[in-house]
Design an enzyme around this catalytic site. Structure first.
Site, PDB file in Angstrom:
ATOM      1  N   LYS A  44      37.062  40.987  34.384  1.00  0.00           N
ATOM      2  CA  LYS A  44      37.913  40.417  35.432  1.00  0.00           C
ATOM      3  C   LYS A  44      39.349  40.941  35.305  1.00  0.00           C
ATOM      4  CE  LYS A  44      39.132  37.195  38.471  1.00  0.00           C
ATOM      5  NZ  LYS A  44      38.662  37.387  39.859  1.00  0.00           N
ATOM      6  N   ILE A  70      39.171  33.865  44.663  1.00  0.00           N
ATOM      7  CA  ILE A  70      39.284  33.259  43.329  1.00  0.00           C
ATOM      8  C   ILE A  70      40.762  33.141  42.942  1.00  0.00           C
ATOM      9  CG2 ILE A  70      38.578  33.463  40.890  1.00  0.00           C
ATOM     10  CD1 ILE A  70      36.144  33.270  42.746  1.00  0.00           C
ATOM     11  N   GLY A  71      41.546  34.142  43.351  1.00  0.00           N
ATOM     12  CA  GLY A  71      42.975  34.115  43.004  1.00  0.00           C
ATOM     13  C   GLY A  71      43.241  34.654  41.607  1.00  0.00           C
ATOM     14  N   CYS A 129      47.766  44.389  45.153  1.00  0.00           N
ATOM     15  CA  CYS A 129      48.857  43.574  44.638  1.00  0.00           C
ATOM     16  C   CYS A 129      50.064  43.774  45.543  1.00  0.00           C
ATOM     17  CB  CYS A 129      49.193  44.008  43.212  1.00  0.00           C
ATOM     18  SG  CYS A 129      49.541  45.763  43.107  1.00  0.00           S
ATOM     19  N   LYS A 163      42.003  51.436  41.860  1.00  0.00           N
ATOM     20  CA  LYS A 163      41.016  50.722  42.690  1.00  0.00           C
ATOM     21  C   LYS A 163      41.594  50.461  44.074  1.00  0.00           C
ATOM     22  CE  LYS A 163      37.716  47.024  42.996  1.00  0.00           C
ATOM     23  NZ  LYS A 163      37.002  45.981  42.293  1.00  0.00           N
ATOM     24  N   ASN A 190      37.248  47.472  47.162  1.00  0.00           N
ATOM     25  CA  ASN A 190      37.474  46.066  46.893  1.00  0.00           C
ATOM     26  C   ASN A 190      36.957  45.290  48.117  1.00  0.00           C
ATOM     27  OD1 ASN A 190      38.496  43.667  45.740  1.00  0.00           O
ATOM     28  ND2 ASN A 190      40.175  44.814  44.800  1.00  0.00           N
ATOM     29  N   GLY A 241      30.204  48.262  46.605  1.00  0.00           N
ATOM     30  CA  GLY A 241      30.235  47.549  47.878  1.00  0.00           C
ATOM     31  C   GLY A 241      28.812  47.287  48.325  1.00  0.00           C
ATOM     32  N   GLY A 242      28.282  46.148  47.917  1.00  0.00           N
ATOM     33  CA  GLY A 242      26.955  45.733  48.372  1.00  0.00           C
ATOM     34  C   GLY A 242      25.786  46.421  47.708  1.00  0.00           C
TER      35      GLY A 242
END
Ligand SMILES: Cc1cc2nc3c(=O)[nH]c(=O)nc-3n(C[C@H](O)[C@H](O)[C@H](O)COP(=O)(O)O)c2cc1C
Length: 301
Positions: A44, A70-71, A129, A163, A190, A241-242
């Site tokens: 994470k 989630i933050g 960010c 990323k 993302n 992605g999936g």
């Protein structure tokens, strides 16, 4: 059969990893053979200070997808290094540490602390960010991306992976900006900015109001973006992605990804990345392919 992949100075024994925020941190699972078989582990995202994350609900299931906000709940870089890193290192799988600063100083501070550590394979910059003095994210600003990547690259003892966010007009432009900054690789995508509404309460289904969409619902768009990026940069691409199955992962490899990551799939099937790895190996055997490079970017027009 050669399925190893290089990113900068780091070597990964196979091209299958888990995307940040989707790999369980439960230490009691770290000894599992399935975990040790991964090409890399991306924990994470870690921020400079600890973050408690967003108010609930943080997750909402959508058709073929998952909405989350989630933050970036995490213990902060100091606690991560003391409390989480030793057990992660103990797994024996290369670690790609995902980091996010709320400004340049925080990014640099995190990296300096990581630089003092051994046993890290690469650092992934979560570019979703805030961009200093701008209303957009770093990942939405080519100049901001080049600037941040080059500052990090200049001081990093590890390969740098940028990323990328799919919430842009042309993701290839941002990928080129990351490459210009000296990134050793880019990873994408993302989550897509998204929302869902409860019609009874007329409120958002997500405590943070909006969230990010992941899972099979985004796969064809993610695949398109990976193909566009791979044909626009020279550095390796980590595709996600999936991805739920080996067949999905092979699409990303054929589109030009050098590595692939499972994310949402891990919540449904914790063995997903190993299933993907075994499926890629079976595909190679069946098709008498001895080197994964024969698959990467082999898309025909
Ligand atoms: C619950 C959840 C938490 C996530 N947390 C992070 C994170 O901390 N950092 C990050 O870079 N991406 C995060 N992501 C995005 C994933 O790493 C991945 O890029 C995205 O979900 C697309 O892949 P997928 O469709 O296979 O899940 C998160 C995704 C989910 C579903």
């Amino acid at each position: 059969m050669n399925i190893s992949i290089k990113i900068g100075s780091a070597t990964f024994k196979n091209p299958v990893t888990v995307s940040s925020g989707t790999f369980g941190h439960e230490e009691r699972y770290f000894n599992l053979e399935e975990v040790k078989r991964l090409g890399a582990i991306v924990p994470k995202t870690v921020t400079f200070n600890a973050q408690v994350g967003n108010p609930p609900p943080r997750i909402f299931e959508t058709p073929s997808g998952m909405l989350n906000a989630i933050g970036i709940e995490n213990p902060g870089i100091d606690n991560f290094i003391i409390k989480k890193l030793p057990a992660l290192k103990g797994i024996g799988v290369p670690l790609i540490i995902s980091v996010l600063g709320h400004n340049e100083e925080q990014f640099i501070g995190i990296l300096q602390k990581l630089n003092a550590q051994e046993g890290i394979a690469a650092v992934e910059l979560n570019l979703s960010c805030p961009n200093l003095n701008h209303k957009v994210l770093v990942a939405q600003d080519p100049e901001g991306t080049t600037r941040l990547v080059s500052k990090m690259k200049a001081i990093s003892k590890f390969p740098i992976i940028a990323k990328l966010s799919p919430n842009v007009t042309d993701i290839a432009e941002i990928a080129r900006a990351a490459q210009e900054g000296g990134a050793d690789a880019v990873s994408l995508v993302n989550t897509f900015a998204a929302m869902a509404i409860d019609i009874k309460t007329r409120k958002s289904r997500i405590g943070n109001f909006t969230g990010g969409l992941s899972g099979p619902a985004i796969r064809p768009i993610a695949l398109y973006m990976v193909q566009r990026v791979a044909s626009n940069v020279k550095i390796p691409v980590i595709g996600m992605g999936g991805i739920m199955t080996a067949s999905d992962a092979l699409e990303f490899l054929i589109a030009g990804a050098s590595m692939v990551a499972t994310g949402t799939a891990n919540f449904i099937n914790p063995r997903a990345p190993v299933d993907v790895l075994e499926g890629i190996e079976s595909f190679m055997k069946e098709n008498k392919i001895s080197d994964i490079r024969e698959i990467i970017g082999s898309l025909k027009k």
